[in-house]
Write a protein that holds these residues in place. Sequence first.
Motif, PDB file in Angstrom:
ATOM      1  N   LEU A  42       0.826  -1.211   0.000  1.00 55.23           N
ATOM      2  CA  LEU A  42       0.000   0.000   0.000  1.00 55.23           C
ATOM      3  C   LEU A  42       0.860   1.261   0.000  1.00 55.23           C
ATOM      4  O   LEU A  42       0.644   2.165  -0.814  1.00 55.23           O
ATOM      5  CB  LEU A  42      -0.933  -0.017   1.218  1.00 55.23           C
ATOM      6  N   SER A  43       1.855   1.315   0.883  1.00 56.52           N
ATOM      7  CA  SER A  43       2.650   2.547   0.991  1.00 56.52           C
ATOM      8  C   SER A  43       3.517   2.789  -0.238  1.00 56.52           C
ATOM      9  O   SER A  43       3.598   3.921  -0.726  1.00 56.52           O
ATOM     10  CB  SER A  43       3.502   2.525   2.259  1.00 56.52           C
ATOM     11  N   ALA A  44       4.167   1.749  -0.757  1.00 53.79           N
ATOM     12  CA  ALA A  44       5.020   1.937  -1.938  1.00 53.79           C
ATOM     13  C   ALA A  44       4.190   2.304  -3.161  1.00 53.79           C
ATOM     14  O   ALA A  44       4.582   3.167  -3.956  1.00 53.79           O
ATOM     15  CB  ALA A  44       5.835   0.680  -2.204  1.00 53.79           C
ATOM     16  N   SER A  45       3.042   1.659  -3.316  1.00 48.69           N
ATOM     17  CA  SER A  45       2.175   1.969  -4.467  1.00 48.69           C
ATOM     18  C   SER A  45       1.615   3.378  -4.373  1.00 48.69           C
ATOM     19  O   SER A  45       1.603   4.114  -5.364  1.00 48.69           O
ATOM     20  CB  SER A  45       1.024   0.957  -4.545  1.00 48.69           C
ATOM     21  N   ALA A  46       1.169   3.770  -3.194  1.00 50.31           N
ATOM     22  CA  ALA A  46       0.623   5.123  -3.019  1.00 50.31           C
ATOM     23  C   ALA A  46       1.707   6.173  -3.234  1.00 50.31           C
ATOM     24  O   ALA A  46       1.472   7.193  -3.896  1.00 50.31           O
ATOM     25  CB  ALA A  46       0.011   5.262  -1.628  1.00 50.31           C
ATOM     26  N   ARG A  47       2.882   5.915  -2.684  1.00 52.71           N
ATOM     27  CA  ARG A  47       3.998   6.853  -2.856  1.00 52.71           C
ATOM     28  C   ARG A  47       4.334   7.016  -4.331  1.00 52.71           C
ATOM     29  O   ARG A  47       4.502   8.134  -4.826  1.00 52.71           O
ATOM     30  CB  ARG A  47       5.213   6.342  -2.090  1.00 52.71           C
ATOM     31  N   THR A  53       2.428  11.100 -10.607  1.00 51.22           N
ATOM     32  CA  THR A  53       1.405  12.038 -11.083  1.00 51.22           C
ATOM     33  C   THR A  53       1.714  13.498 -10.761  1.00 51.22           C
ATOM     34  O   THR A  53       1.228  14.383 -11.462  1.00 51.22           O
ATOM     35  CB  THR A  53       0.019  11.689 -10.498  1.00 51.22           C
ATOM     36  N   THR A  54       2.535  13.771  -9.756  1.00 52.28           N
ATOM     37  CA  THR A  54       2.770  15.166  -9.393  1.00 52.28           C
ATOM     38  C   THR A  54       4.092  15.742  -9.897  1.00 52.28           C
ATOM     39  O   THR A  54       4.132  16.900 -10.291  1.00 52.28           O
ATOM     40  CB  THR A  54       2.695  15.359  -7.864  1.00 52.28           C
ATOM     41  N   HIS A  55       5.170  14.965  -9.861  1.00 56.47           N
ATOM     42  CA  HIS A  55       6.450  15.516 -10.310  1.00 56.47           C
ATOM     43  C   HIS A  55       7.356  14.436 -10.915  1.00 56.47           C
ATOM     44  O   HIS A  55       8.485  14.232 -10.508  1.00 56.47           O
ATOM     45  CB  HIS A  55       7.159  16.279  -9.194  1.00 56.47           C
ATOM     46  N   PHE A  56       6.824  13.771 -11.927  1.00 51.92           N
ATOM     47  CA  PHE A  56       7.534  12.688 -12.612  1.00 51.92           C
ATOM     48  C   PHE A  56       8.846  13.155 -13.234  1.00 51.92           C
ATOM     49  O   PHE A  56       9.846  12.451 -13.191  1.00 51.92           O
ATOM     50  CB  PHE A  56       6.630  12.063 -13.681  1.00 51.92           C
ATOM     51  N   TYR A  63      11.036   7.217  -9.439  1.00 48.24           N
ATOM     52  CA  TYR A  63       9.587   7.066  -9.267  1.00 48.24           C
ATOM     53  C   TYR A  63       9.068   5.798  -9.943  1.00 48.24           C
ATOM     54  O   TYR A  63       8.159   5.141  -9.423  1.00 48.24           O
ATOM     55  CB  TYR A  63       8.856   8.298  -9.789  1.00 48.24           C
ATOM     56  N   LEU A  64       9.634   5.451 -11.085  1.00 49.14           N
ATOM     57  CA  LEU A  64       9.251   4.192 -11.735  1.00 49.14           C
ATOM     58  C   LEU A  64       9.694   2.991 -10.906  1.00 49.14           C
ATOM     59  O   LEU A  64       8.971   1.991 -10.811  1.00 49.14           O
ATOM     60  CB  LEU A  64       9.824   4.118 -13.146  1.00 49.14           C
TER      61      LEU A  64
END
Length: 154
Positions: A42-47, A53-56, A63-64
């Motif tokens: 949950l935490s890794a996926s949400a992060r 989505t915000t600063h790729f 991020y990937l």
Amino acid sequence: MPSPAAPSPAAPSPAAKARPRDAALGTGLGRVLLLVYGTFALSASARALVQITTHFGEAPLAYLLSGLAGLVYIAATVGLAVGGVRGRLIALVSCTIELIGVLVVGTLSIADRVAFPDATVWSRFGSGYGYVPLVLPFIGLWWIWRHKPQPTDS
């Protein structure tokens, strides 16, 4: 009027029959392992979702890799929970990818800080998460090995 027969305490429930004996939900330690994997899923996926989505553009590789870590944790959680041949295979592959990932990303994030301007779950061997990402695949692989099905004497 006769009373309805109470189920025998020795008779397993239908849910118990459906779940393989090697599923991690069967013991207290297995449940803790599933809780930790589920929390990391949950935490890794949400992060990763927020980062992508915000600063790729700031750190696309990091991020990937966070997204990959989230998928690996999800797969490991499902594999451990399901058990059986298919679940064990999913968990084995996931924990192996997780171990390789944390070792490779951990090493690269220290050796090449330019490539990792922002941290991932596996950066610096999971130092941002108390090194749990480094220890967790070892525990997961141990669990899979320790709870392998035993041949039956038929």
